[in-house]
Design an enzyme around this catalytic site. Structure first.
Site, PDB file in Angstrom:
ATOM      1  N   ASP A 193       0.837  -1.203   0.000  1.00 42.41           N
ATOM      2  CA  ASP A 193       0.000   0.000   0.000  1.00 42.41           C
ATOM      3  C   ASP A 193       0.872   1.252   0.000  1.00 42.41           C
ATOM      4  OD1 ASP A 193      -2.396   1.402  -0.076  1.00 42.41           O
ATOM      5  OD2 ASP A 193      -2.579   1.495   2.100  1.00 42.41           O
ATOM      6  N   ASN A 384     -34.285  -3.593  15.718  1.00 43.37           N
ATOM      7  CA  ASN A 384     -34.961  -2.923  16.836  1.00 43.37           C
ATOM      8  C   ASN A 384     -35.509  -1.553  16.449  1.00 43.37           C
ATOM      9  OD1 ASN A 384     -32.555  -1.620  16.537  1.00 43.37           O
ATOM     10  ND2 ASN A 384     -31.929  -1.775  18.685  1.00 43.37           N
ATOM     11  N   ASP A 418     -18.795   4.531   9.661  1.00 41.84           N
ATOM     12  CA  ASP A 418     -19.008   5.115  10.984  1.00 41.84           C
ATOM     13  C   ASP A 418     -18.214   6.408  11.146  1.00 41.84           C
ATOM     14  OD1 ASP A 418     -19.729   5.549  13.566  1.00 41.84           O
ATOM     15  OD2 ASP A 418     -18.449   4.000  14.414  1.00 41.84           O
ATOM     16  N   THR A 424     -21.966   2.740  15.716  1.00 47.03           N
ATOM     17  CA  THR A 424     -23.154   2.362  14.952  1.00 47.03           C
ATOM     18  C   THR A 424     -23.142   3.080  13.610  1.00 47.03           C
ATOM     19  OG1 THR A 424     -24.507   4.141  15.883  1.00 47.03           O
ATOM     20  CG2 THR A 424     -24.530   2.024  17.048  1.00 47.03           C
ATOM     21  N   GLU A 429     -25.191   7.120   6.538  1.00 47.74           N
ATOM     22  CA  GLU A 429     -23.836   6.571   6.505  1.00 47.74           C
ATOM     23  C   GLU A 429     -23.828   5.278   5.691  1.00 47.74           C
ATOM     24  OE1 GLU A 429     -21.782   8.023  10.691  1.00 47.74           O
ATOM     25  OE2 GLU A 429     -23.087   6.285  10.714  1.00 47.74           O
ATOM     26  N   ASP A 456     -28.144  28.499   1.177  1.00 44.19           N
ATOM     27  CA  ASP A 456     -29.023  29.640   0.915  1.00 44.19           C
ATOM     28  C   ASP A 456     -29.448  29.734  -0.546  1.00 44.19           C
ATOM     29  OD1 ASP A 456     -26.698  30.453  -0.291  1.00 44.19           O
ATOM     30  OD2 ASP A 456     -26.306  32.119   1.085  1.00 44.19           O
ATOM     31  N   ASN A 458     -27.998  30.461  -3.334  1.00 38.84           N
ATOM     32  CA  ASN A 458     -27.616  31.644  -4.104  1.00 38.84           C
ATOM     33  C   ASN A 458     -26.649  31.322  -5.234  1.00 38.84           C
ATOM     34  OD1 ASN A 458     -25.266  31.102  -2.743  1.00 38.84           O
ATOM     35  ND2 ASN A 458     -25.007  33.171  -1.907  1.00 38.84           N
TER      36      ASN A 458
END
Length: 520
Positions: A193, A384, A418, A424, A429, A456, A458
């Site tokens: 990497d 839930n 997250d 959570t 997300e 706004d 604009n």
């Protein structure tokens, strides 16, 4: 896109055969810098946090890191955890502490990767160009890696701050990078990497040493083994990685991409999304025609070409790079490279931050049709009906809906979703982390993202509007906001109009039809 990497494995299907997991980008470990005043939020022992497997990851007794170190300001935040500045209580010495949340290590594979990262850093301990590990600790909630603090900042930050650059300077930089590659390879390690963000200066001194960090995707070299894990970051990944058959030669390719960027300010391969970048990498057509390449020395172009040779068997080795005349023979001229190269480099860096923000805000305005089955998928996991899903619910959803979501995609969601680090994932997300499916580079989606930021209405995004959005989505500190504004605001009126916004969203990723780079 520059701040993403992938990690995918071959897995066994129910019939015992092997199936390939598709390439899906996920966020790397350490990302945007955050303000000095932010303090560490270590999970309190009084708060019950579920860990799937009670056994230790490191195979040694739990230890409270706060007995040995006091944790200070936050240095960076990534998909798996947070990096803090820390002070050793006994000596007063300052280090960096990378705290990895165990609840985000949802598979045995993830746990093994953490152990391998520590083993590799210990194995390379004492090498001058490698960030030194001081120690590792584990408690019920996290694994902590205490390591050398490199206070000099990232590679590109130092180059941009200097404000001037030459081929001779680029040669010195790439020599330091390839020195690291050679050290790794001689010690039996593939980094996998290599990218500018993973090279840090040891201090702010002018002669500070450049050091490699983040071995989270690294592997030990096994004699005769052909590696198949799709790992790395989109701009820097070698073609043989995408073909899932490679060896240590991939590190030279990544270093070659860095050299290309050092010389012209943009990556050699780009497209309108990660998958498109991979296609361009597989084509392996390197552009030496556009500016500033006509003024770059033939010796430099020869080295780039040899480092970016498609066939890894014909690609130049680390030792050969260090013996190349442009590196060793003094052929790299001291003549300053055109200042537009530094400008492109700054824009390339700022573009990654703005794109990340736009993906998050676009999730809010996606239509039901565009989201397709993701809303239902989220609802099924949110058993839930709390409006958020835990990592355990995500894992359960994977088991129940295996045909709909692979384990790799779940890992992507865990690492990328997250934003606030509360353990959570909320609905937006969740959508944001899967938006690579929906071609959000199209103008209609770019326009929606712009409208969301233009509070706004604009026709301009002001500094205050950008600051508000970046902080809302957990991305912003003062430096980041100032940098994005300064690089996107091409007419210098202190605001971002739609054309500037769209141009930045396409910078470095859309192959231009003419002879101009996306950055000017």
């Amino acid at each position: 896109m520059g701040c993403f990497s992938s990690k995918h494995r071959k897995t066994q299907n129910d019939g015992g055969g092997e199936r390939s997991i598709p390439i899906i980008p996920v966020q790397t470990h350490i990302v945007d810098q955050v303000p000095d005043h932010r303090k560490p939020q270590i999970p309190s022992p009084s708060i019950p946090i579920s860990v799937r497997d009670p056994e230790t990851i490191l195979g040694k007794p739990f230890e409270d890191i706060r007995k040995f170190y006091s944790l200070g300001r936050e240095l960076g935040r990534g998909g798996l955890g947070i990096t803090y500045m820390c002070k050793e209580i006994g000596t007063g010495n300052i280090y960096a502490c990378k705290s990895i949340l165990k609840r985000k290590l949802i598979s045995e594979l993830g746990r093994e990767d953490v152990k391998t990262e520590i083993q590799i850093m210990q194995h390379l301990s004492g090498q001058p160009n490698v960030v030194e590990i001081k120690g590792s600790y584990e408690d019920r909630h996290s694994v902590h890696l205490v390591m050398e603090l490199c206070a000099g900042g990232e590679l590109f930050d130092r180059i941009i701050a200097q404000g001037h650059y030459s081929e001779r300077a680029a040669a010195g930089t790439i020599k330091s990078i390839v020195d690291v590659v050679q050290i790794c390879h001689l010690n039996g390690v593939i980094h996998r990497d290599l990218k500018p963000e993973n090279f840090l200066f040891s201090s702010k001194e002018e002669n500070a040493m450049l050091k490699v960090t983040d071995f989270g995707l690294s592997a030990f070299i096994e004699e005769g083994k052909i590696y198949k894990d799709v790992v790395g970051s989109p701009y820097y990944v070698a073609p043989e990685v995408l073909r899932q058959s490679y060896g240590k030669e991939i590190d030279i390719w990544s270093a070659g991409v860095i050299l290309y960027i050092l010389l012209c300010g943009v990556p050699p391969f780009w497209a309108d999304n990660e998958e498109g970048v991979f296609v361009e990498i597989l084509k392996c057509k390197i552009d030496f025609v556009r500016e500033p390449w006509p003024s770059i020395s033939d010796s430099a172009k020869d080295l780039v070409e040899k480092m970016l040779t498609e066939d890894p068997k014909r690609r130049i080795t680390a030792a050969q790079v260090l013996e190349h005349p442009w590196i060793k023979g003094g052929e790299a001229p001291e003549k300053p490279i055109d200042s537009t190269v530094l400008s492109r480099m700054k824009q390339f860096r700022a573009m990654n931050k703005l794109k990340k923000l736009a993906l998050k805000v676009s999730a809010v305005s996606l239509s039901e049709e565009e989201i397709k089955g993701l809303k239902t998928l989220f609802a099924n996991m949110d058993t839930n009906r709390s409006g958020t899903i835990t990592y355990e619910q995500l894992q359960t959803g994977l088991s129940r809906l295996r045909s709909r979501l692979s384990e790799t995609e779940v890992q992507q969601l865990v690492e990328a979703s997250d934003v606030d680090g509360n353990g959570t994932i909320d609905y937006y997300e969740f959508i944001s982390a899967t938006m690579h499916r929906y071609k959000l580079h199209h103008d209609e989606h770019v326009h929606k993202a712009f409208q969301h930021l233009d509070k706004d209405k604009n026709g301009h995004i002001t500094r205050d509007e950008l600051e508000s959005a970046m902080k809302e989505y957990g991305m912003g500190d003062e430096a980041s906001i100032k940098e994005v504004i300064s690089e996107v605001d091409t007419d210098n009126d202190g605001k971002i109009n739609f054309e500037e916004f769209r141009a930045m969203m396409r910078c470095g990723t859309t192959q231009p039809k003419g002879k101009q780079y996306p950055f000017h």
